[in-house]
Design a protein around this motif. Structure first.
Motif, PDB file in Angstrom:
ATOM      1  N   MET A 179      -7.950   1.656  24.428  1.00  0.00           N
ATOM      2  CA  MET A 179      -6.875   0.768  23.983  1.00  0.00           C
ATOM      3  C   MET A 179      -7.297  -0.009  22.744  1.00  0.00           C
ATOM      4  SD  MET A 179      -5.483  -0.385  27.717  1.00  0.00           S
ATOM      5  CE  MET A 179      -3.935  -1.046  27.176  1.00  0.00           C
ATOM      6  N   VAL A 229       0.240   0.218  31.842  1.00  0.00           N
ATOM      7  CA  VAL A 229       1.063   0.780  30.770  1.00  0.00           C
ATOM      8  C   VAL A 229       2.027   1.815  31.352  1.00  0.00           C
ATOM      9  CG1 VAL A 229       1.000   2.098  28.610  1.00  0.00           C
ATOM     10  CG2 VAL A 229      -0.716   0.357  29.048  1.00  0.00           C
ATOM     11  N   ILE A 281      -2.779   7.722  29.217  1.00  0.00           N
ATOM     12  CA  ILE A 281      -2.802   6.323  28.789  1.00  0.00           C
ATOM     13  C   ILE A 281      -3.958   6.129  27.817  1.00  0.00           C
ATOM     14  CG2 ILE A 281      -3.111   3.945  29.625  1.00  0.00           C
ATOM     15  CD1 ILE A 281      -0.600   5.086  30.724  1.00  0.00           C
ATOM     16  N   PRO A 282      -3.815   5.434  26.680  1.00  0.00           N
ATOM     17  CA  PRO A 282      -2.632   4.728  26.182  1.00  0.00           C
ATOM     18  C   PRO A 282      -1.890   5.500  25.082  1.00  0.00           C
ATOM     19  CG  PRO A 282      -4.546   3.986  24.983  1.00  0.00           C
ATOM     20  CD  PRO A 282      -5.002   5.128  25.857  1.00  0.00           C
TER      21      PRO A 282
END
Lengths: 390, 384, 172
Positions: B127, B142, B371-372
């Motif tokens: 992230m 998220v 993710i992300p």
């Protein structure tokens, strides 16, 4: 259904940032600066770019996992086909090889190729990140550092061919002096062979002035298919050969005196470019030089010099800018800096500018038509090569 | 030049833990099987390029590329690493072949999340370090936020997402490669602990270890290596944006654009009619519905209804994730795309055992990088 | 850099400004921990080390005895056939003298490192290790014969450091 066709690929623009130990810009911003400069030079806008390739080396430096994703928007890749290639230090030149296949396959007409590195994020010193490149079972517990393996290789090379340190130090002197003429260079300087031999011993036989620095920086190139290139410029530089090769991870099982993997990459590229006599047919070369001995080691791997003979060519001045086979007219990694992936891409940019006659004070004499850029990576393992012609 | 074809696949199977083998041995096994499947080719001379799909932090080594060539037979050969998703690796192999300079390219990907003690901290490490990471927390929030917006905008329901879980885990019982096949009720899923509202525990795939190698060949040599080549009709890949703050939270834009790229090459105009079955990323249950709509296998808001009506079940007219998806097979990190490709190839070859679909000609494999990211790829494959 | 380009982007910062907090920054220490399965080959190697032996693997097809051992022969691309103990003596293939630690700081007493080709393995099969019991590093020679100096059995844990270092082999 017929999907693609084979296409000739040209480089039509290039750009780069300053290379410095600590730059204020984030990795995204560095990528942006280099990419937008390359776009301007090529006379294109971002919407004209159909695909993007990012080359950036260990995530541990920038401090972001999947850092290719993180850097994507800085590299012009909003809602575009984007991929990241990663072959250690070989990445900088391999990235342009990757851009080549995007266009040569016929799938895309344009490709933006970016090399970026922000080593200063690794705090307090990027050296920490390097410990993680080693095998956790048979190397890391010994406290191995990156400099050890270069020293082991350098020492083996010197021993097998009977090469003295003075002969190697000449490369550092040449490249740092060449870098004085590069406006983005981190360590351009006028030094002597004595300065190198008197510098602090890091890991014998490696001394401080034998090594390139850690740096932040980015470089970028624009590739285009033949039809598009001819509409945009009278002076396209063609990518005529690409090559890459990797050796076994068990580097302690190999005789390190000769980089077979560089030879493998060179053979692949020479074959594609139709080159049979490299020292005669290559007019200028940017050869990967994170350490001064590496320039010699790689010259031999690229078959630009016979085994053990590269120091002699250097001593005779053949590899100076006004010599018969100029090597690293940019100043190389030793002089310009070493933001791992961006350094290799910087070398590709240099060959582009040299073949176009735009290299200013660094321009090599004569009218260079065929240029080569090479990078090295992994654990004394990887060779990547690109051959360009104007 | 015609399409390239998949002529060999090799898989180690997916397990929740693999303590008896190292990642190198896992890769060696997958590669050996794939090369045998591809007419017994020798990697030492018959394979022109090798692509390893890997990320350093999934493996725990910097420059993971270093540790790859030996177990794939690529020493002193032409191998490189793509730090992306495995379908992007396949797209790269395809481009290499289309340059005319390569005839056979091998693509490898594996995941060994059981070697990672702090898996979700590694995910957080992806992230944005300045804007997102300092907020802390388990990164899968998220996914929760995206599910919330997706359900709200499209009208699909939590119950329909739970049906995806039940379907996929059920399908996985018939898949010998799967790690998490189970008889699950919709009620089990809805009653499982809330994790990242509206995601419950059973809405989320569990990690699994496994490796896959695929061999792609040009049309000139394909039939020499395998009697039943599976043609790569189209492939697309897109990075939407790394930014959480400025992305679309309901639609999987990356999947829609990548699919459009792939469909265009494959000459597909109406995917809901022309695609026989699909393998899509279902790291979270709602992702299957979101990806179905992005791939235009149905209209906006319809994916949940199709699931409820059994259209996407093994015996429906548009089966989705017959393999069991990741909910059933497990999440193998970057090899997720390989898991999807593998099933599409096996189904098109008629080698899918008790979960074999009948009369299938065109299959789609889709992946997302998790993710992300908002990055993914799509491949369209056919057996004719 | 092209002579057509006049602007060179990048704003240089001083290390001291960063260290002393004058540059806005965000710090993060990643919590990334791994426990790798050693698998078949490395397990044999580590178990061997614990018992005071160096274990190699053998490929009957090409005849190589490989150390560090691997479960497959990367040249023949086939599984290795057996694991064999080899000697703990060897020859120095290359060596170096390090005055720098892993964090780039200077150390006074140099660390001596070498690649040692192990007796009993195929030619050129070396391992990385340290050298010890050498008063003056200038005495080290390429091709010098060395022998492993092991930790006491109760101190060994199944690690490459079960060998403390390699020392010059006293012939005779």
């Amino acid at each position: 259904m017929e999907m693609f066709g084979k296409k000739r690929v040209a480089v039509i623009g290039a750009g780069m940032t300053l290379f410095r130990r600590n730059l204020k810009e984030t990795g995204k911003e560095l990528a942006w600066e280099a990419s937008s400069m390359a776009l301007d030079q090529a006379g294109l806008e971002l919407k004209d770019i159909q695909s993007v390739v990012m080359g950036t080396a260990p995530d541990a430096f920038d401090g972001v996992h999947m850092k290719g994703e993180y850097l994507a928007d800085g590299a012009g890749s909003w809602r575009k086909p984007y991929s990241r290639v990663f072959v250690g230090g070989g990445t900088g030149v391999f990235t342009i090889d990757a851009g080549w296949w995007h266009v040569a396959s016929g799938q895309f007409d344009t490709c933006l190729v970016v090399g970026e590195e922000k080593m200063s994020s690794c705090y307090p010193h990027p050296a920490y990140a390097f410990t993680t490149i080693f095998d956790p079972i048979y190397a890391r517990p010994l406290g191995v550092t990156l400099i050890w393996i270069f020293a082991l290789e350098m020492h083996r090379y010197m021993h097998v061919h009977g090469i003295k340190k003075e002969e190697i130090a000449r490369v550092s002197v040449k490249n740092k002096r060449n870098a004085l003429d590069h406006p983005c260079a981190q360590l351009g300087a006028n030094i002597t062979v004595e300065d190198v031999l008197n510098s602090e011993v890091m890991c014998w036989p490696v001394q401080r002035l034998d090594i390139s620095p850690t740096s932040d920086g980015a470089a970028a190139l624009i590739l285009a298919s033949e039809d598009v290139a001819k509409k945009l410029t009278d002076n396209p530089v063609w990518i005529d050969g690409v090559g890459w090769c990797i050796d076994s991870t068990f580097w302690t099982n190999r005789d390190l005196y000769f980089p077979q993997y560089v030879q493998g990459a060179a053979q692949m590229a020479y074959k594609m470019a139709g080159i049979k006599n490299p020292p005669k047919e290559i007019d200028v070369a940017e050869v990967y030089d994170p350490f001064d001995y590496k320039e010699l080691h790689h010259m031999e791997g690229l078959m630009l010099a016979r085994k053990g003979q590269a120091p002699k060519l250097t001593a005779e001045g053949v590899t100076q800018r006004d010599g018969d086979l100029p090597i690293n007219p940019s100043g190389g990694l030793l002089g310009v800096g070493n933001p791992i992936a961006a350094a290799g891409t910087m070398k590709c940019c240099e060959i582009f500018w040299q073949l176009r006659g735009e290299a200013g004070k660094r321009q090599v004499k004569g009218d260079p038509r065929t240029g080569l850029a090479q990078a090295w990576g992994d654990l004394m393992q990887y060779g990547s090569v690109v051959i360009m012609r104007s | 030049m015609r399409d390239a074809a998949i002529v060999g696949v090799g898989c180690t199977g997916f397990e929740s833990v693999t303590p008896d083998i190292s990642y190198k041995e896992m890769m060696f096994e997958a590669a050996t099987r794939a090369y045998q499947d591809a007419g017994n080719i020798s990697p030492r001379k018959d394979i022109d390029a090798f692509i390893s799909v890997a990320e350093d932090y999934w493996e725990g080594f910097s420059i993971f590329d270093e540790f790859v060539p030996d177990q794939l037979g690529a020493v002193l050969r032409h191998l490189f690493t793509v730090s992306g998703d495995s379908i992007i690796g396949l797209a790269t192999a395809n481009m290499l072949i289309k340059t005319g300079h390569f005839d056979v390219v091998a693509v490898e990907s594996h995941g060994k999340p059981s070697d990672i003690l702090t898996l979700y901290d590694v995910v957080s490490f992806a992230m944005d370090p300045i804007l997102n990471r300092p907020l802390g927390g388990h990164p899968f929030y998220v996914g929760g936020m995206e599910m919330n917006r997706f359900l709200c905008e499209t009208g699909n329901s939590k119950e329909q997402c739970a049906m995806v879980v039940a379907k996929n885990k059920g399908n996985a019982l018939a898949n010998p490669f799967a790690a998490y096949g189970a008889d699950t009720d919709v009620e089990d899923v809805l009653r499982s602990d809330p994790y990242f509202y509206p995601l419950n525990k059973l809405d989320i795939s569990q990690p699994s270890d496994g490796g896959v190698v695929i061999v792609l060949a040009s049309d000139e040599v394909a039939y020499k290596l395998n009697d039943n080549p599976i043609w790569l009709k189209g492939v697309g890949w897109i990075c939407d944006t790394p930014s959480l703050e400025t992305r679309c939270w309901s639609e999987a834009v990356y999947a829609r654009m990548a699919a459009d790229m792939a469909y265009k090459h494959a000459g597909i105009n109406t995917p809901s009619k022309e695609v026989d079955f699909a393998e899509v990323d279902d790291l979270f249950s709602y992702k299957e519905l979101q990806h179905m709509e992005a791939l235009r296998l149905c209209g906006k808001g319809q994916a949940g209804t199709l699931t409820e009506e059994g259209v996407t079940s093994l015996d429906g007219y548009l089966p989705v994730n017959p393999s069991g998806g990741m909910l059933g097979m497990g999440w193998p990190l970057e090899a997720s795309g390989m898991q999807r490709l593998l099933e599409v190839v096996l189904q098109l070859r008629g080698e899918a055992g008790s979960r074999q679909l009948s009369d299938v000609e065109v299959g789609v494999a889709q992946s997302w990088r998790g993710i992300p990211t908002a990055t993914g790829a799509v491949a369209v494959l056919s057996n004719c | 850099m092209s002579e057509k380009i006049k602007r060179f982007p990048g704003e240089q910062l001083k290390g001291a400004d960063i260290r002393e907090g004058r540059i806005p920054s965000v710090k993060h220490r990643p919590n990334v921990k791994y426990l790798w399965s050693t698998g078949v080959a490395m397990s044999r190697f580590l178990e061997g080390l614990k018992k005071g032996k160096i274990v190699a693997s053998a490929c009957r097809k090409c005849g190589r005895i490989m150390v560090p051992p691997r479960a497959f022969c990367e040249q023949c691309f086939k599984p290795a056939d057996e694991y064999v103990p080899i000697k703990d003596t060897g020859t120095i293939n290359t060596y170096s003298v390090s005055y720098v630690a892993g964090d780039a700081s200077r150390i006074k007493e140099p660390i001596l490192v070498a690649v040692i080709d192990i007796d009993g393995a195929s030619e050129g099969m070396g391992i990385l290790h340290l050298l010890g019991e050498i008063d003056d590093w200038k005495q080290i020679k390429f091709g010098m014969r060395v022998k492993a100096v092991w930790k006491r059995p109760e101190e060994r844990t199944g690690s490459i450091t079960d060998i403390k270092y390699f020392a010059p082999l006293k012939e005779g």
